[in-house]
Scaffold this active site. Structure first.
Site, PDB file in Angstrom:
ATOM      1  N   HIS A   1     -11.426  47.925-107.612  1.00  0.00           N
ATOM      2  CA  HIS A   1     -11.924  47.880-106.216  1.00  0.00           C
ATOM      3  C   HIS A   1     -12.290  49.295-105.773  1.00  0.00           C
ATOM      4  O   HIS A   1     -11.412  50.111-105.493  1.00  0.00           O
ATOM      5  CB  HIS A   1     -10.843  47.320-105.277  1.00  0.00           C
ATOM      6  CG  HIS A   1     -11.274  47.247-103.834  1.00  0.00           C
ATOM      7  ND1 HIS A   1     -11.019  46.134-103.045  1.00  0.00           N
ATOM      8  CD2 HIS A   1     -11.917  48.120-103.026  1.00  0.00           C
ATOM      9  CE1 HIS A   1     -11.492  46.344-101.825  1.00  0.00           C
ATOM     10  NE2 HIS A   1     -12.039  47.559-101.785  1.00  0.00           N
TER      11      HIS A   1
ATOM     12  N   HIS B   1     -15.494  51.765-103.532  1.00  0.00           N
ATOM     13  CA  HIS B   1     -16.735  51.908-102.772  1.00  0.00           C
ATOM     14  C   HIS B   1     -17.460  53.153-103.265  1.00  0.00           C
ATOM     15  O   HIS B   1     -16.932  54.254-103.152  1.00  0.00           O
ATOM     16  CB  HIS B   1     -16.441  52.056-101.276  1.00  0.00           C
ATOM     17  CG  HIS B   1     -15.665  50.903-100.732  1.00  0.00           C
ATOM     18  ND1 HIS B   1     -16.273  49.816-100.134  1.00  0.00           N
ATOM     19  CD2 HIS B   1     -14.336  50.632-100.730  1.00  0.00           C
ATOM     20  CE1 HIS B   1     -15.341  48.941 -99.775  1.00  0.00           C
ATOM     21  NE2 HIS B   1     -14.160  49.407-100.125  1.00  0.00           N
ATOM     22  N   LEU B   2     -18.663  52.963-103.820  1.00  0.00           N
ATOM     23  CA  LEU B   2     -19.439  54.129-104.280  1.00  0.00           C
ATOM     24  C   LEU B   2     -20.490  54.542-103.259  1.00  0.00           C
ATOM     25  O   LEU B   2     -21.113  55.589-103.404  1.00  0.00           O
ATOM     26  CB  LEU B   2     -20.098  53.831-105.626  1.00  0.00           C
ATOM     27  CG  LEU B   2     -19.146  53.557-106.799  1.00  0.00           C
ATOM     28  CD1 LEU B   2     -19.937  53.399-108.099  1.00  0.00           C
ATOM     29  CD2 LEU B   2     -18.092  54.641-106.947  1.00  0.00           C
TER      30      LEU B   2
ATOM     31  N   ASN C   1     -20.417  46.425 -99.713  1.00  0.00           N
ATOM     32  CA  ASN C   1     -20.591  46.573 -98.253  1.00  0.00           C
ATOM     33  C   ASN C   1     -21.463  47.781 -97.910  1.00  0.00           C
ATOM     34  O   ASN C   1     -21.067  48.704 -97.213  1.00  0.00           O
ATOM     35  CB  ASN C   1     -19.231  46.627 -97.523  1.00  0.00           C
ATOM     36  CG  ASN C   1     -18.354  47.796 -97.933  1.00  0.00           C
ATOM     37  OD1 ASN C   1     -18.459  48.305 -99.048  1.00  0.00           O
ATOM     38  ND2 ASN C   1     -17.484  48.227 -97.031  1.00  0.00           N
TER      39      ASN C   1
ATOM     40  N   LYS D   1     -17.568  38.624-102.793  1.00  0.00           N
ATOM     41  CA  LYS D   1     -16.592  39.199-101.871  1.00  0.00           C
ATOM     42  C   LYS D   1     -16.603  38.494-100.532  1.00  0.00           C
ATOM     43  O   LYS D   1     -17.651  38.355 -99.896  1.00  0.00           O
ATOM     44  CB  LYS D   1     -16.933  40.676-101.677  1.00  0.00           C
ATOM     45  CG  LYS D   1     -16.092  41.391-100.662  1.00  0.00           C
ATOM     46  CD  LYS D   1     -14.788  41.868-101.247  1.00  0.00           C
ATOM     47  CE  LYS D   1     -13.912  42.489-100.181  1.00  0.00           C
ATOM     48  NZ  LYS D   1     -12.945  43.413-100.720  1.00  0.00           N
TER      49      LYS D   1
ATOM     50  N   HIS E   1     -11.017  40.399 -98.662  1.00  0.00           N
ATOM     51  CA  HIS E   1     -10.400  41.309 -97.685  1.00  0.00           C
ATOM     52  C   HIS E   1      -9.574  40.416 -96.765  1.00  0.00           C
ATOM     53  O   HIS E   1     -10.143  39.690 -95.943  1.00  0.00           O
ATOM     54  CB  HIS E   1     -11.449  42.104 -96.898  1.00  0.00           C
ATOM     55  CG  HIS E   1     -10.812  43.025 -95.883  1.00  0.00           C
ATOM     56  ND1 HIS E   1     -10.769  44.390 -96.046  1.00  0.00           N
ATOM     57  CD2 HIS E   1     -10.145  42.759 -94.733  1.00  0.00           C
ATOM     58  CE1 HIS E   1     -10.110  44.932 -95.021  1.00  0.00           C
ATOM     59  NE2 HIS E   1      -9.720  43.957 -94.209  1.00  0.00           N
TER      60      HIS E   1
ATOM     61  N   HIS F   1      -6.463  45.063-102.049  1.00  0.00           N
ATOM     62  CA  HIS F   1      -5.721  46.134-101.350  1.00  0.00           C
ATOM     63  C   HIS F   1      -4.589  45.611-100.470  1.00  0.00           C
ATOM     64  O   HIS F   1      -4.598  45.780 -99.265  1.00  0.00           O
ATOM     65  CB  HIS F   1      -6.673  47.034-100.559  1.00  0.00           C
ATOM     66  CG  HIS F   1      -7.688  46.372 -99.663  1.00  0.00           C
ATOM     67  ND1 HIS F   1      -7.413  45.260 -98.909  1.00  0.00           N
ATOM     68  CD2 HIS F   1      -8.988  46.690 -99.395  1.00  0.00           C
ATOM     69  CE1 HIS F   1      -8.486  44.923 -98.218  1.00  0.00           C
ATOM     70  NE2 HIS F   1      -9.460  45.777 -98.506  1.00  0.00           N
TER      71      HIS F   1
ATOM     72  N   ASP G   1      -9.567  51.198-103.837  1.00  0.00           N
ATOM     73  CA  ASP G   1     -10.211  51.118-102.520  1.00  0.00           C
ATOM     74  C   ASP G   1     -10.611  52.512-102.044  1.00  0.00           C
ATOM     75  O   ASP G   1     -10.566  52.815-100.849  1.00  0.00           O
ATOM     76  CB  ASP G   1      -9.309  50.428-101.490  1.00  0.00           C
ATOM     77  CG  ASP G   1     -10.064  50.072-100.215  1.00  0.00           C
ATOM     78  OD1 ASP G   1     -11.305  49.977-100.263  1.00  0.00           O
ATOM     79  OD2 ASP G   1      -9.403  49.899 -99.171  1.00  0.00           O
TER      80      ASP G   1
ATOM     81  N   HIS H   1     -15.833  58.369 -96.262  1.00  0.00           N
ATOM     82  CA  HIS H   1     -16.611  58.559 -95.035  1.00  0.00           C
ATOM     83  C   HIS H   1     -16.687  60.064 -94.839  1.00  0.00           C
ATOM     84  O   HIS H   1     -15.737  60.778 -95.190  1.00  0.00           O
ATOM     85  CB  HIS H   1     -15.926  57.909 -93.831  1.00  0.00           C
ATOM     86  CG  HIS H   1     -15.848  56.418 -93.915  1.00  0.00           C
ATOM     87  ND1 HIS H   1     -16.874  55.595 -93.490  1.00  0.00           N
ATOM     88  CD2 HIS H   1     -14.881  55.592 -94.389  1.00  0.00           C
ATOM     89  CE1 HIS H   1     -16.520  54.328 -93.688  1.00  0.00           C
ATOM     90  NE2 HIS H   1     -15.325  54.296 -94.236  1.00  0.00           N
TER      91      HIS H   1
HETATM   92  N1  LIG Z   1     -10.601  50.106 -96.734  1.00  0.00           N
HETATM   93  C1  LIG Z   1     -11.232  50.669 -95.725  1.00  0.00           C
HETATM   94  O1  LIG Z   1     -10.570  51.132 -94.785  1.00  0.00           O
HETATM   95  N2  LIG Z   1     -12.580  50.784 -95.686  1.00  0.00           N
HETATM   96  C2  LIG Z   1     -13.521  50.235 -96.621  1.00  0.00           C
HETATM   97  C3  LIG Z   1     -13.727  48.761 -96.457  1.00  0.00           C
HETATM   98  C4  LIG Z   1     -12.613  47.904 -96.993  1.00  0.00           C
HETATM   99  O2  LIG Z   1     -12.296  47.950 -98.173  1.00  0.00           O
HETATM  100  O3  LIG Z   1     -12.008  47.138 -96.222  1.00  0.00           O
HETATM  101  C5  LIG Z   1     -14.864  50.975 -96.439  1.00  0.00           C
HETATM  102  O4  LIG Z   1     -15.864  50.500 -96.948  1.00  0.00           O
HETATM  103  O5  LIG Z   1     -14.864  52.040 -95.815  1.00  0.00           O
HETATM  104 ZN   LIG Z   2     -12.452  48.432 -99.983  1.00  0.00          ZN
HETATM  105 ZN   LIG Z   3     -11.294  45.664 -97.500  1.00  0.00          ZN
END
Ligand SMILES: NC(=O)N[C@@H](CC(=O)O)C(=O)O
Ligand SMILES: [Zn+2]
Ligand SMILES: [Zn+2]
Length: 344
Positions: free
Chosen positions: A14, A16-17, A42, A100, A137, A175, A248, A252
Site C-alpha cells: 500500500h 501513494h506515488l 487516488n 480500491k 479504506h 492501514h 501507506d 504531501h
Molecule cells: N493515509 C492518509 O492519511 N492519506 C492518504 C490517503 C489514504 O491512504 O487514506 C493520501 O493519499 O494522502
Molecule cells: Zn493510503
Molecule cells: Zn486510506
C-alpha cells in the site's frame, strides 16, 4: 545481539506515488529495495478505468532507476458507477490486481469514492468471480461520528455485511489502526487480511498531540491511543499470515502539511523497511520481519515471494530534514532524527 539480517526482498502492499513532478522522487524511494508495490489510485483525477490506470503504470515505469527490477501492481479506483465489464477488463490486463474502495469523503482525494457499498455490488460480484482483490479504506464518513471511532464502526456497519455477502472475495483492510480491526481480521477466514503501516506501529496519538501538535504525524485513519498501538505491534510481530507490510507512505508538500488545515498523510518510503526493523527489533521479533515484510503479502495475493534477498545492518544514520518532492519538499517521518537500521 544481531546486527545484520538478510531477508527475502520485501514488497510494499500500500503506497501513494502521486504523479507529475513528484513521481520520479517517490518512484526512486520505493524502488530502492521494494520488489513490488501496490500503487494507490487516488490521483487527481483518480485512476477509475483501465486506460488511465495503465497510462499511470507506464509513467511509473519510466521513472524506475536503472538496475532496479521494481514492479508496480496497479489498483482501480471504485466509484458508484464502476461496471462489472470494467472490472473484468482491468483484471485481464494482468497489471491491475485489485480495486480500491474509498468511502466518499473518507480521506485524501476520495470525493469520487463510493457513497453506498450496495451501489458497487455488481462490481464486487465480478471481482469475486475473477479473483480481483478488494482493498478497503475502512472508515465511516458520517460527520457526526467521532474521528477516533470511525474505523471500529466501519467494521460492524459496512465490512461485516459486505464479507457475508461476498464470502469468496479476497479483502484487504488497509492501514489498520485499532485493536478492533486486529480482532476482526483474526476472526475471519483466510480471505480477509490487513496491512499495517510503520508509523502506526511507532506512534500513538500522544506523539501527535501531547506537548505540541505535530502535523507530519497526521494521517488517516488517525493515530489512536496506545492500547491500539500495542495490539498492532503484537499482530505485526506475530508472523501471522493475515498481516503484512503496507507503508501507506503518502507524501504531501511541507506547506500543505504545516498549515491551518493540514493534509492527511505521512511519508515513510525513504526508510520504510528500516523503520519496521526498528519496531521489530525493539520487540525482540526480528525473526518475524521476513514473514511480515516479504512472505505474507505474496501468499495472500497468490504471487511468489521475491527470489533475492536484502540485508539490513544495525547502523545509525540521520534522516534528512526534508526530501525533494517534485518542485516541493516533503518532511519525512523521523526528519532530522536517527534511524538505527540501514538497508545497504
Ligand atoms: N493515509 C492518509 O492519511 N492519506 C492518504 C490517503 C489514504 O491512504 O487514506 C493520501 O493519499 O494522502
Ligand atoms: Zn493510503
Ligand atoms: Zn486510506
Amino acid at each position: 545481539m544481531t546486527d545484520t539480517i538478510s531477508i527475502t526482498r520485501p514488497d510494499d502492499w500500500h503506497i501513494h506515488l502521486r504523479d507529475g513532478q513528484a513521481l520520479k522522487d517517490t518512484t526512486k524511494d520505493v524502488s530502492r529495495y521494494m520488489g513490488r508495490a501496490i500503487i494507490m489510485p487516488n490521483l487527481v483525477p483518480p485512476a477509475t478505468n483501465t486506460e488511465n490506470t495503465l497510462a499511470y503504470y507506464d509513467r511509473i515505469k519510466s521513472h524506475i532507476p536503472e538496475g532496479s527490477n521494481f514492479e508496480p501492481l496497479m489498483v482501480l479506483y471504485l466509484t458508484n458507477k464502476t461496471s462489472p465489464e470494467e472490472i473484468k477488463k482491468a483484471y485481464a490486463t494482468g497489471k491491475i490486481v485489485a480495486a480500491k474502495l474509498y468511502p466518499a469523503g473518507a480521506t485524501t482525494n476520495s470525493d469520487s469514492g463510493v457513497t453506498d457499498v450496495k451501489l458497487i455490488y455488481p462490481a464486487l460480484k465480478a471481482m469475486q468471480e475473477v479473483g480481483m482483490k478488494l482493498l478497503v479504506h475502512g472508515e465511516i464518513t458520517d460527520s457526526h461520528i467521532d474521528i477516533f471511532d470511525r474505523e471500529a464502526l466501519f467494521l460492524e456497519q459496512v465490512l461485516s455485511p459486505l464479507i457475508k455477502d461476498f464470502p469468496n472475495l479476497k479483502v484487504v483492510l488497509e492501514h489498520i489502526t485499532t485493536k478492533d480491526s486486529v480482532d476482526f481480521v483474526n476472526a475471519q477466514n483466510e480471505n480477509v487480511a490487513a496491512t499495517i503501516t510503520a508509523h502506526h506501529l511507532m506512534f500513538n496519538r500522544n506523539h501527535m498531540l501531547a506537548g505540541g501538535i505535530r502535523p507530519h504525524y497526521y494521517c488517516l485513519p488517525i493515530l489512536k491511543r496506545n492500547i491500539h498501538q500495542d495490539a498492532l505491534v503484537k499482530a505485526a510481530t506475530s508472523g501471522d499470515q493475515k498481516f503484512f507490510l503496507g507503508t501507506d507512505s503518502a507524501p504531501h508538500s511541507k506547506d500543505k502539511k504545516e498549515a491551518a488545515c493540514g493534509c492527511a498523510g505521512s511519508y515513510t518510503a525513504h526508510a520504510s523497511l528500516e523503520l519496521y526493523a526498528e519496531v521489530f527489533d525493539a520487540n525482540n521479533a526480528l525473526d518475524k520481519l521476513e514473514a511480515f515484510a516479504s512472505l505474507n503479502g505474496p501468499l495472500f495475493y497468490g504471487l511468489n515471494p521475491n527470489s533475492d534477498k536484502v540485508t539490513l545492518t544495525k547502523q545509525s544514520w540521520t534522516t534528512p530534514n526534508t526530501l525533494p518532492l517534485g518542485d516541493d519538499q516533503v518532511v519525512p517521518i523521523k526528519s532530522g532524527e536517527d534511524i538505527h537500521w540501514l538497508v545497504k
